[in-house]
Design an enzyme around this catalytic site. Structure first.
Site, PDB file in Angstrom:
ATOM      1  N   ASP A   1       0.960  -1.292  -0.111  1.00  0.00           N
ATOM      2  CA  ASP A   1       0.015   0.030  -0.071  1.00  0.00           C
ATOM      3  C   ASP A   1       0.948   1.176   0.080  1.00  0.00           C
ATOM      4  O   ASP A   1       2.222   1.295  -0.495  1.00  0.00           O
ATOM      5  CB  ASP A   1      -1.018  -0.103   0.998  1.00  0.00           C
ATOM      6  CG  ASP A   1      -2.316   0.502   0.667  1.00  0.00           C
ATOM      7  OD1 ASP A   1      -2.361   1.676   0.645  1.00  0.00           O
ATOM      8  OD2 ASP A   1      -3.071  -0.040   0.944  1.00  0.00           O
TER       9      ASP A   1
ATOM     10  N   HIS B   1      -3.890   6.384   2.601  1.00  0.00           N
ATOM     11  CA  HIS B   1      -4.714   5.046   2.197  1.00  0.00           C
ATOM     12  C   HIS B   1      -4.116   3.724   2.994  1.00  0.00           C
ATOM     13  O   HIS B   1      -4.844   2.873   3.677  1.00  0.00           O
ATOM     14  CB  HIS B   1      -4.368   5.001   0.602  1.00  0.00           C
ATOM     15  CG  HIS B   1      -5.369   3.571   0.064  1.00  0.00           C
ATOM     16  ND1 HIS B   1      -4.820   2.339   0.236  1.00  0.00           N
ATOM     17  CD2 HIS B   1      -6.673   3.750  -0.568  1.00  0.00           C
ATOM     18  CE1 HIS B   1      -5.775   1.851  -0.582  1.00  0.00           C
ATOM     19  NE2 HIS B   1      -6.831   2.688  -0.712  1.00  0.00           N
TER      20      HIS B   1
ATOM     21  N   SER C   1     -11.396  -0.695  -1.423  1.00  0.00           N
ATOM     22  CA  SER C   1     -10.173  -0.622  -0.618  1.00  0.00           C
ATOM     23  C   SER C   1     -10.315  -0.847   0.700  1.00  0.00           C
ATOM     24  O   SER C   1      -9.390  -1.455   1.341  1.00  0.00           O
ATOM     25  CB  SER C   1      -9.202   0.771  -0.919  1.00  0.00           C
ATOM     26  OG  SER C   1      -8.695   0.750  -2.019  1.00  0.00           O
TER      27      SER C   1
END
Length: 769
Positions: free
Chosen positions: A154, A225, A542
């Site tokens: 990620d 994220h 996600s």
């Protein structure tokens, strides 16, 4: 008139504060009193020495051993021990100094501690929505995912986040081979017993852009994220978490005692497949148990898909892989990660809404949807009905007033833009649109009402010569119905890369999920001012992907002998197909009609049921190779994936032993008067104890005849295998674009229902005809 700052706690029990507990400690010096806190201590009963008659005496002895020598022990137990628990948790609560807490953490049997604060639990509310609880099921059986290692590829991590605190974590497993790399603004000492690995990969990115300057060349997260996904999967307990007061309570990941290893290969400066492959390769070497990959590659065959190639290697090492379905819905065939050996996860809503309240001058208050992060004026402001809010010039002339906008022609997006540009005081949008997720997080005060509640506002404005209103925000509503629903944005199958395998596999919470966030990354803007927070609410597959990864970690912790295919099968066949109204799960992207398996896979993930699936559909490595052979790939293509020069393509088959079925109709030569028969062969393994009998049950599918042979499976022992054939018969020219149903193997005596979706469709028929 009702005032916006009036105390209405009795009307809003969901948001009332928890009771404060004041504990008076006697026989302690004043310095000790000031430095104490209440803690709930979880203990592992299996570690209790035989010398103790019961766990209560063991807890007391553990507490006693933590006291400094200068504390009078005869009176300290009674004054410090708050509760000794038997059912709600295995452990006790006590008032402790920091020194005493440190001492307890070194005691045999210590598992974790949670500060006892006046908060509301369930911020990352999805864990409760999934049925996870401390008394039974996946959490206690897996010890909250203890020692299972979840690797994420990620954007990195923010290691200082409280969610990466290692309170309650034991020593790092000796099998772990990873490390914590130092880099820009990131020291190796930032890792701990929770965040056990941090590596970064950008050589491919640099090679593609030789003159590039990477702002933060380390595993530190500059995007947010990666911090969000990793704490969704395995964040530790954090009390007092919220997004500007929304979703307030205690945050924790799905597997709160699992370890986290971050492999940063997604950068704000770009992302390349070479770095992603290197990251997954390192994760395999390091020894992760589960991989969570919230990204994918569109429009390429499996042998050109770096995610497919790298995860096949992970499969060979017994690593479970969870991937995201993509956010290109509601269009069919928009899904990526249709890889047969990974779990492909769609996104759902949960039973939590965020709200604002508009209080009118006549004393009436109306609640609607809102996620405005700022604070509106507590004073009453004039309110005016602007009908459709389609005239920007008129809106700019309104001035400092609230405007009412009516969504009559599905023009909400345009009206929203007009109001934002007009810079009015705020807005009330009246709409029958139920898909408001992209609208409610506004930079200006705004509340969204349905048509019925909207008329209350309209009638008041007509009746009052000088209508006024005030707004309040930061409200959280739990238990909303119906939930879950398939989101409109979640990508749909069939899979372009491998349509013969029904994808997605499962649906998990993905909408407005609260998890940790870098405190220096903007989360919202209000009146041109950037806002920051330690937690953020994000939506997308996600977010659903790490939910499933966390569930896989729980299953891995409780059932370490299961293969990745067995875990995937258990997750799929135990999924829920009904929502909290007991009706079929709905699809927001298709007018709230019942969701098809092309949107939600087998259904909504249920961690507790997945621990006891009854039967599993296991898949051997050669089975995947047989599938690749049947896709008409060349030997070279297949070798790219399998990395083996010796291939056995003697029995090619698209009919993988998968816990779902998809039949394609309307081939190029289809004629309406011709019938076709499609057959699927499957083998199931009995993982229940002792003898069992399963009877097949098939839901009707319009225009098709579906049968199962044999329709009864009798098992004599555990791990015994039985095979069956499912037949789908109907016209070659299917009248419907999509028809679906379910095959359920039911064992009434042992209360098992093993459910698999069946899809018949004309979508993507060219790919398999």
């Amino acid at each position: 008139m009702a005032s916006c700052n009036t105390n209405t706690a009795s009307s809003y029990d969901h948001w009332s504060l928890s009771l404060f507990f004041t504990i008076t400690i006697s026989n302690l010096v004043s310095a000790q009193i000031l430095s104490t806190d209440n803690y709930i201590i979880n203990m592992d009963l299996s570690a209790m020495p035989k010398a103790f008659n019961d766990h209560h005496s063991w807890y007391s002895a553990t507490l006693l051993s933590s006291f400094p020598e200068n504390v009078p022990q005869t009176t300290s137990i009674n004054s410090k021990l708050i509760y000794s628990y038997t059912h709600v948790i295995k452990g006790f609560s006590a008032t402790l100094t920091a020194e005493e807490l440190r001492a307890i953490k070194t005691s045999p049997g210590y598992v974790s501690s949670i500060k006892d604060l006046p908060v509301k639990v369930d911020t990352t509310h999805s864990s409760r929505f999934l049925g996870l609880n401390s008394n039974s099921g996946a959490w206690p059986e897996s010890n909250y995912g203890k020692d299972v290692i979840i690797g994420l590829v990620d954007t990195g991590v923010w290691p200082e986040s409280e969610s990466f605190g290692d309170d309650g974590m034991t020593e790092i497993p000796s099998r772990w081979k990873g490390e914590c790399e130092s880099g820009t603004q990131f020291n190796s000492s930032l890792c701990n017993r929770k965040l056990i690995g941090a590596r970064f990969f950008n050589k491919g990115l640099v090679a593609m852009n030789p003159n590039i300057t990477i702002a933060v060349n380390s595993t530190r997260d500059t995007d947010g994220h990666g911090t969000h996904t990793s704490t969704t999967a395995a964040g530790n307990y954090v009390s007092g978490a919220s997004y500007f007061g929304y979703a307030d309570g205690t945050a924790r990941g799905v597997a709160p005692l699992a370890r986290v290893a971050m492999y940063k290969a997604l950068w704000e400066e770009g992302a390349y497949a070479s770095d992603i492959i290197a990251a997954i390769d390192q994760a395999i070497t390091d020894g992760v148990d589960v991989l969570s990959l919230s990204f994918g590659i569109d429009g390429v065959p499996l042998y050109e898909d770096p995610v497919a190639i790298a995860t096949f290697a992970a499969l060979e090492k017994g690593i479970f892989v969870s991937t995201s379905a993509g956010n290109e819905g509601p269009f069919f065939g928009s899904l990526h990660n249709g890889i047969p050996w990974v779990l492909t996860v769609a996104a759902s809503t949960i039973d939590r809404d965020f709200a604002g309240i508009i209080s009118l001058g006549n004393g009436v208050s109306v609640t609607g949807s809102s996620l405005f992060p700022g604070n509106a004026s507590k004073a009453s402001i004039p309110i005016v009905d602007m009908d459709e809010c389609d005239n920007l010039k008129r809106l700019k002339q309104v001035g400092r007033k609230y405007v009412v906008c009516r969504d009559k022609n599905d023009s909400l997006s345009d009206q929203f833009d007009n109001v934002q540009n007009a810079k009015v005081a705020g807005a009330v949008f009246i709409t029958n649109n139920t898909d408001l997720e992209l609208f409610i997080q506004t930079s200006f005060p705004a509340i969204y009402l349905n048509l019925k509640d909207g008329e209350i506002i309209g009638d008041y404005i007509k009746a009052d010569g000088e209508p006024k209103a005030c707004m309040e925000f930061h409200r959280t509503v739990l238990g909303t119905k119906p939930a879950p629903s398939a989101t409109s944005y979640t990508s749909r199958g069939p899979s372009p890369s491998c349509p013969a395998v029904l994808k997605p596999d499962i649906m998990a919470p993905g909408s407005l999920i609260l998890a940790s966030w870098p405190p220096n990354s903007t989360v919202a803007t209000v009146n041109g001012r950037q806002l920051y927070s330690n937690f953020d609410l994000l939506s997308g597959t996600s977010m659903s992907c790490p939910h499933a990864a966390g569930v896989a970690a729980l299953i891995k912790g409780a059932r370490p002998e299961w293969s990745p295919a067995a875990i995937r099968s258990a997750i799929m066949t135990s999924a829920d197909t009904t929502d909290n109204t007991l009706g079929p799960i709905k699809d927001i992207g298709f007018g709230n009609e019942p969701a098809s398996p092309l949107a939600m896979g087998s259904g909504h993930i249920n961690p507790n049921k997945a621990l006891e699936p009854g039967l599993i559909y296991d898949v051997a490595l050669q089975d995947y190779i047989n599938l690749l052979c049947a896709l008409n790939y060349t030997d070279k293509n297949i070798t790219i994936i399998t990395k083996s020069a010796s291939l056995n393509c003697s029995t090619p088959s698209l009919d993988l032993n998968y816990p779902s079925f998809i039949a394609f109709f309307n081939a190029n030569d289809s004629k309406s008067d011709l019938e076709t028969l499609q057959e699927f062969r499957r083998t199931v393994t009995n993982i229940g104890e002792g003898k069992s009998t399963y009877v097949a049950s098939v839901t009707p599918m319009k225009g098709l005849k579906v049968s199962v042979t044999p329709d009864k499976l009798v098992f004599q022992e555990k791990n015994e295998k039985k095979s069956f054939k499912l037949s789908v018969e109907g016209p070659r020219l299917l009248k419907e674009t999509l028809v679906f149903g379910y095959l359920s193997w039911v064992d009434n005596e042992n209360n098992y229902v093993v459910r698999s979706p069946i899809v018949a469709t004309s979508l993507g028929s060219k790919a398999v005809s």
